[in-house]
Design a protein around this motif. Sequence first.
Motif, PDB file in Angstrom:
ATOM      1  N   PHE A 228       4.924   9.798  -7.256  1.00 14.97           N
ATOM      2  CA  PHE A 228       6.264  10.018  -8.124  1.00 14.97           C
ATOM      3  C   PHE A 228       5.529  10.290  -9.384  1.00 14.97           C
ATOM      4  O   PHE A 228       6.336  11.006 -10.161  1.00 14.97           O
ATOM      5  CB  PHE A 228       7.100   8.588  -8.087  1.00 14.97           C
ATOM      6  CG  PHE A 228       8.188   9.032  -8.936  1.00 14.97           C
ATOM      7  CD1 PHE A 228       8.156   7.835 -10.122  1.00 14.97           C
ATOM      8  CD2 PHE A 228       9.489   9.524  -8.785  1.00 14.97           C
ATOM      9  CE1 PHE A 228       9.255   8.088 -11.201  1.00 14.97           C
ATOM     10  CE2 PHE A 228      10.452   9.520  -9.511  1.00 14.97           C
ATOM     11  CZ  PHE A 228      10.520   8.820 -10.500  1.00 14.97           C
ATOM     12  N   LEU A 229       4.609   9.512 -10.146  1.00 15.64           N
ATOM     13  CA  LEU A 229       4.195   9.513 -11.507  1.00 15.64           C
ATOM     14  C   LEU A 229       3.526  10.887 -11.604  1.00 15.64           C
ATOM     15  O   LEU A 229       3.590  11.452 -12.870  1.00 15.64           O
ATOM     16  CB  LEU A 229       3.247   8.271 -11.858  1.00 15.64           C
ATOM     17  CG  LEU A 229       3.800   6.955 -11.825  1.00 15.64           C
ATOM     18  CD1 LEU A 229       2.850   5.914 -12.048  1.00 15.64           C
ATOM     19  CD2 LEU A 229       4.852   7.034 -13.194  1.00 15.64           C
ATOM     20  N   ILE A 230       3.121  11.305 -10.497  1.00 16.23           N
ATOM     21  CA  ILE A 230       2.198  12.724 -10.788  1.00 16.23           C
ATOM     22  C   ILE A 230       3.236  13.969 -10.929  1.00 16.23           C
ATOM     23  O   ILE A 230       3.214  14.891 -11.371  1.00 16.23           O
ATOM     24  CB  ILE A 230       1.263  12.818  -9.560  1.00 16.23           C
ATOM     25  CG1 ILE A 230       0.086  12.059 -10.041  1.00 16.23           C
ATOM     26  CG2 ILE A 230       0.491  14.480  -9.641  1.00 16.23           C
ATOM     27  CD1 ILE A 230      -0.965  11.865  -8.740  1.00 16.23           C
ATOM     28  N   THR A 231       4.063  13.810 -10.101  1.00 15.21           N
ATOM     29  CA  THR A 231       5.236  14.979  -9.623  1.00 15.21           C
ATOM     30  C   THR A 231       6.285  15.066 -10.931  1.00 15.21           C
ATOM     31  O   THR A 231       6.859  16.018 -11.164  1.00 15.21           O
ATOM     32  CB  THR A 231       5.820  14.992  -8.545  1.00 15.21           C
ATOM     33  OG1 THR A 231       6.489  13.756  -8.512  1.00 15.21           O
ATOM     34  CG2 THR A 231       4.762  15.301  -7.336  1.00 15.21           C
ATOM     35  N   VAL A 232       6.801  13.949 -11.486  1.00 12.17           N
ATOM     36  CA  VAL A 232       7.763  13.973 -12.584  1.00 12.17           C
ATOM     37  C   VAL A 232       7.467  14.804 -13.579  1.00 12.17           C
ATOM     38  O   VAL A 232       8.362  15.637 -14.214  1.00 12.17           O
ATOM     39  CB  VAL A 232       8.225  12.235 -12.896  1.00 12.17           C
ATOM     40  CG1 VAL A 232       9.089  12.430 -14.058  1.00 12.17           C
ATOM     41  CG2 VAL A 232       8.910  11.720 -11.665  1.00 12.17           C
ATOM     42  N   PRO A 233       6.168  14.640 -14.357  1.00 12.37           N
ATOM     43  CA  PRO A 233       6.016  15.373 -15.399  1.00 12.37           C
ATOM     44  C   PRO A 233       5.839  17.036 -15.191  1.00 12.37           C
ATOM     45  O   PRO A 233       6.481  17.718 -16.040  1.00 12.37           O
ATOM     46  CB  PRO A 233       4.645  15.063 -15.853  1.00 12.37           C
ATOM     47  CG  PRO A 233       4.357  13.547 -15.440  1.00 12.37           C
ATOM     48  CD  PRO A 233       5.144  13.632 -14.122  1.00 12.37           C
ATOM     49  N   VAL A 234       5.642  17.417 -13.915  1.00 12.66           N
ATOM     50  CA  VAL A 234       5.677  18.770 -13.731  1.00 12.66           C
ATOM     51  C   VAL A 234       7.059  19.091 -13.488  1.00 12.66           C
ATOM     52  O   VAL A 234       7.458  20.236 -13.884  1.00 12.66           O
ATOM     53  CB  VAL A 234       4.919  18.954 -12.199  1.00 12.66           C
ATOM     54  CG1 VAL A 234       4.873  20.232 -11.575  1.00 12.66           C
ATOM     55  CG2 VAL A 234       3.399  18.657 -12.278  1.00 12.66           C
ATOM     56  N   VAL A 235       7.916  18.387 -13.025  1.00 11.36           N
ATOM     57  CA  VAL A 235       9.413  18.910 -12.913  1.00 11.36           C
ATOM     58  C   VAL A 235       9.910  18.950 -14.200  1.00 11.36           C
ATOM     59  O   VAL A 235      10.720  19.886 -14.471  1.00 11.36           O
ATOM     60  CB  VAL A 235      10.053  17.986 -11.770  1.00 11.36           C
ATOM     61  CG1 VAL A 235      11.597  18.258 -11.776  1.00 11.36           C
ATOM     62  CG2 VAL A 235       9.400  17.929 -10.494  1.00 11.36           C
ATOM     63  N   THR A 236       9.709  18.018 -15.218  1.00 10.67           N
ATOM     64  CA  THR A 236      10.334  18.064 -16.301  1.00 10.67           C
ATOM     65  C   THR A 236       9.593  18.576 -17.334  1.00 10.67           C
ATOM     66  O   THR A 236       9.365  17.783 -18.310  1.00 10.67           O
ATOM     67  CB  THR A 236      10.753  16.814 -16.651  1.00 10.67           C
ATOM     68  OG1 THR A 236       9.809  15.697 -16.746  1.00 10.67           O
ATOM     69  CG2 THR A 236      11.912  16.032 -15.825  1.00 10.67           C
TER      70      THR A 236
ATOM     71  N   ASP B  97       0.920  -1.168  -0.015  1.00 13.17           N
ATOM     72  CA  ASP B  97      -0.198  -0.108  -0.053  1.00 13.17           C
ATOM     73  C   ASP B  97       0.999   1.271   0.029  1.00 13.17           C
ATOM     74  O   ASP B  97       0.678   2.174  -0.778  1.00 13.17           O
ATOM     75  CB  ASP B  97      -0.906   0.100   1.107  1.00 13.17           C
ATOM     76  CG  ASP B  97      -2.107  -1.031   1.040  1.00 13.17           C
ATOM     77  OD1 ASP B  97      -2.721  -1.337   2.201  1.00 13.17           O
ATOM     78  OD2 ASP B  97      -2.358  -1.565  -0.111  1.00 13.17           O
ATOM     79  N   VAL B  98       1.931   1.333   0.739  1.00 13.55           N
ATOM     80  CA  VAL B  98       2.687   2.479   0.726  1.00 13.55           C
ATOM     81  C   VAL B  98       3.624   2.486  -0.420  1.00 13.55           C
ATOM     82  O   VAL B  98       3.781   3.658  -0.903  1.00 13.55           O
ATOM     83  CB  VAL B  98       3.785   2.204   1.971  1.00 13.55           C
ATOM     84  CG1 VAL B  98       4.865   3.370   2.103  1.00 13.55           C
ATOM     85  CG2 VAL B  98       2.977   2.557   3.350  1.00 13.55           C
ATOM     86  N   MET B  99       3.861   1.460  -1.058  1.00 11.21           N
ATOM     87  CA  MET B  99       4.857   1.501  -2.274  1.00 11.21           C
ATOM     88  C   MET B  99       3.724   2.355  -3.491  1.00 11.21           C
ATOM     89  O   MET B  99       4.303   2.818  -4.378  1.00 11.21           O
ATOM     90  CB  MET B  99       5.541   0.382  -2.652  1.00 11.21           C
ATOM     91  CG  MET B  99       6.498  -0.130  -1.698  1.00 11.21           C
ATOM     92  SD  MET B  99       7.776   1.134  -1.533  1.00 11.21           S
ATOM     93  CE  MET B  99       8.393   0.979  -3.127  1.00 11.21           C
ATOM     94  N   LEU B 100       2.392   1.572  -3.612  1.00 14.00           N
ATOM     95  CA  LEU B 100       1.793   2.235  -4.415  1.00 14.00           C
ATOM     96  C   LEU B 100       1.451   3.740  -4.508  1.00 14.00           C
ATOM     97  O   LEU B 100       1.507   4.266  -5.340  1.00 14.00           O
ATOM     98  CB  LEU B 100       0.440   1.407  -4.311  1.00 14.00           C
ATOM     99  CG  LEU B 100       0.356   0.039  -5.016  1.00 14.00           C
ATOM    100  CD1 LEU B 100      -1.080  -0.850  -4.912  1.00 14.00           C
ATOM    101  CD2 LEU B 100       0.461   0.075  -6.743  1.00 14.00           C
TER     102      LEU B 100
END
Length: 142
Positions: free
Chosen positions: A34-42, A25-28
């Motif tokens: 992570f998948l939500i924030t990566v496109p915002v950063v790059t 549950d924690v890993m999900l």
Amino acid sequence: MAMNVGSSGGEDEVVSAINTTPLVDVMLVLLIIFLITVPVVTQSVTLSLPKETNVIRQTKPENIELAVTKDGDVYWNTALIKSNDDLKDRLRGIAKMEPQPEVHIRGDEKTRYEAVGKVIFACQQIGILKLSFVTEPPARGG
């Protein structure tokens, strides 16, 4: 009403299995974050931008100074070049020299890119190896 919890033997058994459900549950949740924030950063295109350097220009007598005025006129040191063919003829002479002199282009601040581009293209066609631009150093604020 009575409830029977555990075994009837009275001894507590040790559970040797690890419960991985909370870990999954924690890993999900971390994966989703992570998948939500990566496109915002790059969001930008990856480029290798030039760094501002203040290299002192060494003026040698054999260096060629080409000046491009805001009207598009080209000067070889201080002599006006009448046409692009005249410029190419002069550049052919210095392209044969060994070692080849550097060509320094000084363009007026209000010069159209097209005028400077024609000079660069002529140098490229003739085979000039060292071409540089002369600019004013940036003003220091302060």
